[in-house]
Motif scaffolding. Structure first.
Motif, short mmCIF file in Angstrom:
data_model
loop_
_atom_site.label_atom_id
_atom_site.label_comp_id
_atom_site.label_asym_id
_atom_site.label_seq_id
_atom_site.Cartn_x
_atom_site.Cartn_y
_atom_site.Cartn_z
N LEU A 173 7.83 10.78 -1.44
CA LEU A 173 8.43 9.50 -1.08
C LEU A 173 9.95 9.53 -1.09
CD1 LEU A 173 6.16 7.08 -3.17
CD2 LEU A 173 5.96 7.65 -0.75
N ASP A 174 10.52 10.69 -1.44
CA ASP A 174 11.97 10.88 -1.52
C ASP A 174 12.58 9.94 -2.56
OD1 ASP A 174 14.39 12.08 -0.89
OD2 ASP A 174 14.86 10.64 0.70
N ARG A 175 11.92 9.87 -3.72
CA ARG A 175 12.42 9.07 -4.82
C ARG A 175 12.47 9.93 -6.08
NH1 ARG A 175 13.13 3.79 -4.02
NH2 ARG A 175 13.68 3.72 -6.23
N GLU A 176 13.40 9.57 -6.97
CA GLU A 176 13.45 10.24 -8.27
C GLU A 176 12.30 9.74 -9.13
OE1 GLU A 176 17.11 9.87 -10.32
OE2 GLU A 176 18.34 10.45 -8.60
N MET A 177 11.83 10.60 -10.02
CA MET A 177 10.84 10.16 -10.99
C MET A 177 11.42 9.04 -11.85
SD MET A 177 7.73 11.55 -11.48
CE MET A 177 7.37 11.97 -13.18
N PRO A 178 10.63 8.01 -12.15
CA PRO A 178 11.14 6.95 -13.02
C PRO A 178 11.40 7.48 -14.42
CG PRO A 178 8.78 6.70 -12.71
CD PRO A 178 9.22 7.78 -11.77
N SER A 179 12.42 6.95 -15.05
CA SER A 179 12.69 7.34 -16.43
C SER A 179 11.71 6.69 -17.39
CB SER A 179 14.13 6.96 -16.81
OG SER A 179 14.33 5.56 -16.65
N MET A 180 11.15 5.55 -16.97
CA MET A 180 10.23 4.80 -17.82
C MET A 180 9.60 3.70 -16.97
SD MET A 180 11.15 3.10 -21.52
CE MET A 180 11.72 4.71 -22.11
N PHE A 181 8.47 3.18 -17.44
CA PHE A 181 7.85 2.00 -16.83
C PHE A 181 8.10 0.79 -17.72
CE2 PHE A 181 6.04 4.00 -13.34
CZ PHE A 181 5.27 5.10 -13.69
N TRP B 215 11.11 1.77 -13.53
CA TRP B 215 10.24 1.03 -12.64
C TRP B 215 9.47 -0.03 -13.41
CZ3 TRP B 215 7.27 5.06 -9.11
CH2 TRP B 215 8.21 5.86 -8.43
N THR B 216 9.15 -1.13 -12.76
CA THR B 216 8.22 -2.08 -13.38
C THR B 216 6.80 -1.66 -13.02
OG1 THR B 216 8.23 -3.62 -11.51
CG2 THR B 216 9.89 -3.95 -13.25
N PHE B 217 5.88 -1.92 -13.93
CA PHE B 217 4.47 -1.56 -13.73
C PHE B 217 3.62 -2.81 -13.82
CE2 PHE B 217 0.26 -0.61 -15.40
CZ PHE B 217 -0.17 0.38 -14.53
N THR B 218 2.80 -3.04 -12.79
CA THR B 218 1.90 -4.18 -12.76
C THR B 218 0.47 -3.69 -12.55
OG1 THR B 218 3.59 -5.64 -11.84
CG2 THR B 218 1.30 -6.33 -11.57
N GLY B 219 -0.42 -4.08 -13.43
CA GLY B 219 -1.82 -3.76 -13.26
C GLY B 219 -2.52 -4.84 -12.47
N PRO B 220 -3.85 -4.85 -12.48
CA PRO B 220 -4.57 -5.87 -11.71
C PRO B 220 -4.44 -7.27 -12.28
CG PRO B 220 -6.10 -4.52 -12.98
CD PRO B 220 -4.76 -3.87 -13.10
N ARG B 221 -4.05 -7.40 -13.55
CA ARG B 221 -3.90 -8.71 -14.18
C ARG B 221 -2.42 -8.97 -14.42
NH1 ARG B 221 -8.85 -10.30 -16.56
NH2 ARG B 221 -7.79 -11.53 -18.14
N ILE B 222 -1.84 -9.86 -13.63
CA ILE B 222 -0.40 -10.09 -13.73
C ILE B 222 -0.10 -11.13 -14.81
CG2 ILE B 222 -0.25 -9.63 -11.26
CD1 ILE B 222 0.63 -12.61 -10.97
N SER B 223 1.17 -11.26 -15.11
CA SER B 223 1.65 -12.32 -16.01
C SER B 223 2.81 -13.02 -15.31
CB SER B 223 2.12 -11.71 -17.34
OG SER B 223 3.33 -10.98 -17.15
N ASN B 224 3.39 -14.02 -15.97
CA ASN B 224 4.51 -14.71 -15.33
C ASN B 224 5.78 -13.85 -15.31
OD1 ASN B 224 5.35 -15.04 -18.05
ND2 ASN B 224 4.43 -17.08 -18.14
#
Length: 288
Positions: A68-76, A158-167
């Motif tokens: 994807l031509d992106r750097e690896m995230p440092s953290m989620f 990066w932010t990480f979102t699973g199938p159950r989101i929050s506000n």
């Protein structure tokens, strides 16, 4: 609240010991890729399809990032919160806290009320006063989330979102809509989740997306044109299955949890969070 998730935890999938499918580590060659966009929404998105008996490793995730031509995230970064609407975050218990007293006093003065009236009065607080308090809290939390996502952008978190989101996801989207810099957003879900498959529109979106996919490679990422998908699922003028959504869209809802029957028919439970940049979609191969 938000939680920082180390990279090795973000990539690892949890599998039941009773899973009848043999589990092994995923190889880069196992992955499929599609590029897509939603009509009326700027920019394109990436979908990476992973057979659900495979476990992603940091090494494979690094190969995905390279393609994807992106750097690896440092953290989620992931949110830990309820699904209460951002405009309705306070509760009677919270409004009775001593730390809320200055805010309540200021709100009372703005309405020409007695600024020293006790918030624990048996008659409770007027609805107009509660609306002011809710609005101030929404702005304060929105500003805080904006600072968090701006810092995440600068540090390649990066932010990480699973199938159950929050506000937390809702606040992030509000920040991006005001033009603030935002972190890259990763969304992970099982594309054949029962909630998605029971919605004809969502099921067709998944089918079209998978049908346009091919083996993941840097060449595919560069060469593929985005598949244009309909955004009607998130249009309250079109999607009228949920009464509150048909009336207010994302501007208001009364439910506070995804476990309530009151969410049935709302797009929040009919498809993964659509505002991601990269979607990791797991699937059962024999059901495709």
């Amino acid at each position: 609240a938000c939680e920082q998730v180390p990279l090795h935890r973000g990539c690892k999938r949890q599998n039941s010991v009773n899973d009848p499918h043999s589990t092994r580590l995923a190889a880069f060659e196992d992955l499929r890729y599609a590029k897509f966009s939603f009509d009326g929404v700027q920019g394109h998105k990436h979908a990476v399809f992973v057979p659900d008996h495979l476990e992603l490793t940091p090494l494979v995730m690094e190969q995905v990032c390279t393609a994807l031509d992106r750097e690896m995230p440092s953290m989620f970064l992931t949110g830990i919160s309820s699904l209460s609407h951002p405009s309705k975050l306070t509760s009677p218990q919270l409004r009775k806290c001593p730390d809320f007293s200055p805010l309540l006093a200021e709100a009372r003065r703005s309405l020409g009320m007695d600024s020293i009236q006790s918030s624990t009065a048996p008659t409770g607080l007027p609805d107009q006063l509660i609306d002011i308090v809710d609005g101030v809290l929404e702005k304060k939390i929105g500003a805080m989330v904006g600072n968090i996502t701006a810092a995440a952008f600068r540090t390649n978190v990066w932010t990480f979102t699973g199938p159950r989101i929050s506000n937390f996801e809702i606040f992030i989207q509000h920040c991006l809509e005001t033009g603030e810099a935002g972190a890259f957003r990763l969304v992970a879900a099982h594309m054949q989740d029962k909630a998605y498959m029971e919605c004809a529109v969502a099921k067709q979106l998944m089918k079209d997306l998978f049908g346009s996919s091919q083996g993941l490679s840097a060449e595919a990422v560069r060469a593929l044109s985005p598949l244009l998908l309909s955004s009607s699922l998130w249009d309250p003028a079109v999607n009228i299955a949920h009464e509150e959504f048909a009336q207010s869209g994302y501007e208001y809802w009364s439910f506070v949890s995804l476990d309530q029957q009151t969410t049935a028919g709302h797009p929040i439970v009919q498809w993964p969070w659509p505002h991601g940049d990269l979607f990791l979609l797991f699937y059962r191969e024999e059901n495709i």
